[in-house]
Design a protein around this motif. Structure first.
Motif, PDB file in Angstrom:
ATOM      1  N   ALA A  22       0.591  -1.651  -0.010  1.00  0.00           N
ATOM      2  CA  ALA A  22       0.050   0.180   0.040  1.00  0.00           C
ATOM      3  C   ALA A  22       1.055   1.531  -0.079  1.00  0.00           C
ATOM      4  CB  ALA A  22      -1.013   0.304   1.151  1.00  0.00           C
ATOM      5  N   ALA A  23       0.408   1.704  -0.882  1.00  0.00           N
ATOM      6  CA  ALA A  23       1.607   3.434  -1.118  1.00  0.00           C
ATOM      7  C   ALA A  23       0.758   5.023  -0.361  1.00  0.00           C
ATOM      8  CB  ALA A  23       1.713   3.978  -2.667  1.00  0.00           C
ATOM      9  N   SER A  24       1.448   5.511  -0.163  1.00  0.00           N
ATOM     10  CA  SER A  24       0.745   6.506   0.233  1.00  0.00           C
ATOM     11  C   SER A  24       1.374   7.741   0.414  1.00  0.00           C
ATOM     12  CB  SER A  24       0.803   6.787   2.149  1.00  0.00           C
ATOM     13  OG  SER A  24       2.130   6.881   2.370  1.00  0.00           O
ATOM     14  N   GLY A  25       0.741   8.803  -0.137  1.00  0.00           N
ATOM     15  CA  GLY A  25       1.474  10.051  -0.623  1.00  0.00           C
ATOM     16  C   GLY A  25       1.698   9.978  -1.828  1.00  0.00           C
ATOM     17  N   GLY A  26       1.747  11.166  -2.562  1.00  0.00           N
ATOM     18  CA  GLY A  26       2.296  11.086  -4.138  1.00  0.00           C
ATOM     19  C   GLY A  26       1.718  10.528  -4.747  1.00  0.00           C
ATOM     20  N   THR A  27       1.650  10.368  -6.266  1.00  0.00           N
ATOM     21  CA  THR A  27       0.467   9.903  -6.719  1.00  0.00           C
ATOM     22  C   THR A  27       0.714   8.346  -7.648  1.00  0.00           C
ATOM     23  OG1 THR A  27       0.713  12.561  -7.893  1.00  0.00           O
ATOM     24  CG2 THR A  27      -0.266  10.591  -8.683  1.00  0.00           C
ATOM     25  N   PHE A  28       0.294   7.833  -7.445  1.00  0.00           N
ATOM     26  CA  PHE A  28       0.467   6.639  -7.172  1.00  0.00           C
ATOM     27  C   PHE A  28       0.815   6.336  -8.658  1.00  0.00           C
ATOM     28  CE2 PHE A  28       0.406   1.742  -5.920  1.00  0.00           C
ATOM     29  CZ  PHE A  28       0.334   1.246  -6.670  1.00  0.00           C
ATOM     30  N   SER A  29      -0.394   6.567  -9.529  1.00  0.00           N
ATOM     31  CA  SER A  29      -1.021   5.805 -10.510  1.00  0.00           C
ATOM     32  C   SER A  29       0.144   6.676 -12.250  1.00  0.00           C
ATOM     33  CB  SER A  29      -2.335   6.560 -11.071  1.00  0.00           C
ATOM     34  OG  SER A  29      -2.543   7.803 -11.227  1.00  0.00           O
ATOM     35  N   SER A  30       1.206   7.799 -11.175  1.00  0.00           N
ATOM     36  CA  SER A  30       1.935   8.007 -12.008  1.00  0.00           C
ATOM     37  C   SER A  30       3.728   6.926 -11.992  1.00  0.00           C
ATOM     38  CB  SER A  30       2.499   9.371 -11.848  1.00  0.00           C
ATOM     39  OG  SER A  30       2.870   9.226 -10.382  1.00  0.00           O
ATOM     40  N   TYR A  31       3.313   6.084 -11.269  1.00  0.00           N
ATOM     41  CA  TYR A  31       4.837   5.625 -10.666  1.00  0.00           C
ATOM     42  C   TYR A  31       4.662   4.160 -11.648  1.00  0.00           C
ATOM     43  CZ  TYR A  31       5.677   8.692  -7.239  1.00  0.00           C
ATOM     44  OH  TYR A  31       6.185   9.801  -6.723  1.00  0.00           O
ATOM     45  N   PHE A  32       5.334   3.695 -12.245  1.00  0.00           N
ATOM     46  CA  PHE A  32       6.142   2.377 -12.161  1.00  0.00           C
ATOM     47  C   PHE A  32       5.716   1.693 -10.624  1.00  0.00           C
ATOM     48  CE2 PHE A  32       5.519   2.431 -16.498  1.00  0.00           C
ATOM     49  CZ  PHE A  32       6.219   4.005 -16.963  1.00  0.00           C
ATOM     50  N   MET A  33       5.608  -0.121 -10.957  1.00  0.00           N
ATOM     51  CA  MET A  33       6.623  -0.291  -9.770  1.00  0.00           C
ATOM     52  C   MET A  33       6.349  -1.732 -10.183  1.00  0.00           C
ATOM     53  SD  MET A  33       4.277   1.124  -7.333  1.00  0.00           S
ATOM     54  CE  MET A  33       4.920   0.554  -5.855  1.00  0.00           C
ATOM     55  N   ALA A  34       7.559  -2.067  -8.330  1.00  0.00           N
ATOM     56  CA  ALA A  34       7.980  -3.279  -8.754  1.00  0.00           C
ATOM     57  C   ALA A  34       7.583  -3.635  -7.470  1.00  0.00           C
ATOM     58  CB  ALA A  34       9.487  -3.410  -9.398  1.00  0.00           C
ATOM     59  N   TRP A  35       8.119  -5.370  -7.915  1.00  0.00           N
ATOM     60  CA  TRP A  35       8.558  -6.346  -6.418  1.00  0.00           C
ATOM     61  C   TRP A  35      10.075  -6.779  -6.720  1.00  0.00           C
ATOM     62  CZ3 TRP A  35       5.715  -6.569  -1.889  1.00  0.00           C
ATOM     63  CH2 TRP A  35       4.928  -6.385  -2.417  1.00  0.00           C
ATOM     64  N   PHE A  36      11.164  -6.483  -5.799  1.00  0.00           N
ATOM     65  CA  PHE A  36      12.215  -7.406  -5.786  1.00  0.00           C
ATOM     66  C   PHE A  36      12.487  -7.981  -4.737  1.00  0.00           C
ATOM     67  CE2 PHE A  36      14.855  -4.274  -8.437  1.00  0.00           C
ATOM     68  CZ  PHE A  36      13.869  -3.673  -8.683  1.00  0.00           C
ATOM     69  N   ARG A  37      13.578  -8.799  -4.434  1.00  0.00           N
ATOM     70  CA  ARG A  37      13.807  -9.970  -3.225  1.00  0.00           C
ATOM     71  C   ARG A  37      14.754 -10.322  -3.503  1.00  0.00           C
ATOM     72  NH1 ARG A  37      11.976 -15.646  -6.406  1.00  0.00           N
ATOM     73  NH2 ARG A  37      13.521 -15.797  -7.466  1.00  0.00           N
ATOM     74  N   GLN A  38      14.995  -9.894  -1.385  1.00  0.00           N
ATOM     75  CA  GLN A  38      16.323 -10.405  -1.376  1.00  0.00           C
ATOM     76  C   GLN A  38      16.702 -11.873  -0.575  1.00  0.00           C
ATOM     77  OE1 GLN A  38      18.490  -7.426   0.596  1.00  0.00           O
ATOM     78  NE2 GLN A  38      19.967  -8.363   0.224  1.00  0.00           N
ATOM     79  N   ALA A  39      17.091 -13.279  -0.679  1.00  0.00           N
ATOM     80  CA  ALA A  39      17.606 -14.610   0.021  1.00  0.00           C
ATOM     81  C   ALA A  39      18.710 -14.246   1.043  1.00  0.00           C
ATOM     82  CB  ALA A  39      16.955 -15.484  -1.256  1.00  0.00           C
ATOM     83  N   PRO A  40      18.660 -14.521   1.542  1.00  0.00           N
ATOM     84  CA  PRO A  40      19.614 -14.883   2.630  1.00  0.00           C
ATOM     85  C   PRO A  40      20.808 -15.363   1.350  1.00  0.00           C
ATOM     86  CG  PRO A  40      17.373 -16.214   3.504  1.00  0.00           C
ATOM     87  CD  PRO A  40      17.658 -15.976   1.999  1.00  0.00           C
ATOM     88  N   THR A  90      12.456 -18.597  -0.862  1.00  0.00           N
ATOM     89  CA  THR A  90      12.763 -17.889   0.103  1.00  0.00           C
ATOM     90  C   THR A  90      13.360 -16.363   0.138  1.00  0.00           C
ATOM     91  OG1 THR A  90      12.367 -19.774   1.868  1.00  0.00           O
ATOM     92  CG2 THR A  90      13.513 -18.261   2.410  1.00  0.00           C
ATOM     93  N   ALA A  91      12.598 -14.870   0.796  1.00  0.00           N
ATOM     94  CA  ALA A  91      13.254 -14.599   0.707  1.00  0.00           C
ATOM     95  C   ALA A  91      12.739 -13.245   1.504  1.00  0.00           C
ATOM     96  CB  ALA A  91      13.811 -13.980  -0.611  1.00  0.00           C
ATOM     97  N   VAL A  92      13.271 -11.779   1.993  1.00  0.00           N
ATOM     98  CA  VAL A  92      11.928 -10.442   1.399  1.00  0.00           C
ATOM     99  C   VAL A  92      11.725 -10.162   0.546  1.00  0.00           C
ATOM    100  CG1 VAL A  92      12.823  -8.146   3.253  1.00  0.00           C
ATOM    101  CG2 VAL A  92      13.633 -10.859   3.854  1.00  0.00           C
ATOM    102  N   TYR A  93      10.669  -9.805   0.188  1.00  0.00           N
ATOM    103  CA  TYR A  93      10.209  -9.349  -0.540  1.00  0.00           C
ATOM    104  C   TYR A  93       9.987  -7.669  -0.290  1.00  0.00           C
ATOM    105  CZ  TYR A  93       9.969 -13.333  -2.959  1.00  0.00           C
ATOM    106  OH  TYR A  93       9.618 -14.545  -3.484  1.00  0.00           O
TER     107      TYR A  93
END
Length: 123
Positions: A22-40, A90-93
């Motif tokens: 969930a995003a707050s502040g800014g103009t959400f619809s103007s942003y490209f959004m992404a997911w990343f992950r970091q495994a141990p 398995t990772a932090v997303y």
């Protein structure tokens, strides 16, 4: 822009989870959004990205066909549906927001980051 990721947890191999950001502040619809992950013990890596209106998506090869990124601009929220999970998922997303270009997959192209949510897949 503040991003709050949620939905992580422990799941057995072959199971599913849905992450939310969930995003707050800014103009959400103007942003490209992404997911990343970091495994141990590993570097953070790109998972998926979605265009402003959600009409275009792009995935890392390791998750293509199993993960689905989507967004609801009315709720300022981006999702990651993860199916057929494997122990190597398995990772932090982390969710990320970017005011820049389409198909940005590098960490330094994203200006805003959520705090991360842990996904653990047991075999």
């Amino acid at each position: 822009v503040q991003l709050q990721a949620s939905g992580g947890g422990l799941v057995q191999a072959g199971g599913s989870l849905r992450l939310s950001c969930a995003a707050s502040g800014g103009t959400f619809s103007s942003y490209f959004m992404a997911w990343f992950r970091q495994a141990p013990g590993k570097e953070r890596e790109f998972v998926a990205t979605i265009s402003w209106l959600g009409r275009s998506t792009y995935y890392a090869g390791s998750v293509k066909g199993r993960f689905t990124i989507s967004r609801d601009n009315a709720k300022s929220t981006v999702y990651l549906q993860m199916d057929d999970l494997k122990p190597e998922d398995t990772a932090v997303y982390y969710c990320a927001a970017d005011g820049g270009r389409w198909l940005a997959t590098a960490l330094n192209e994203y200006n805003y980051w959520g705090q991360g949510t842990l996904v653990t897949v047991s075999s």
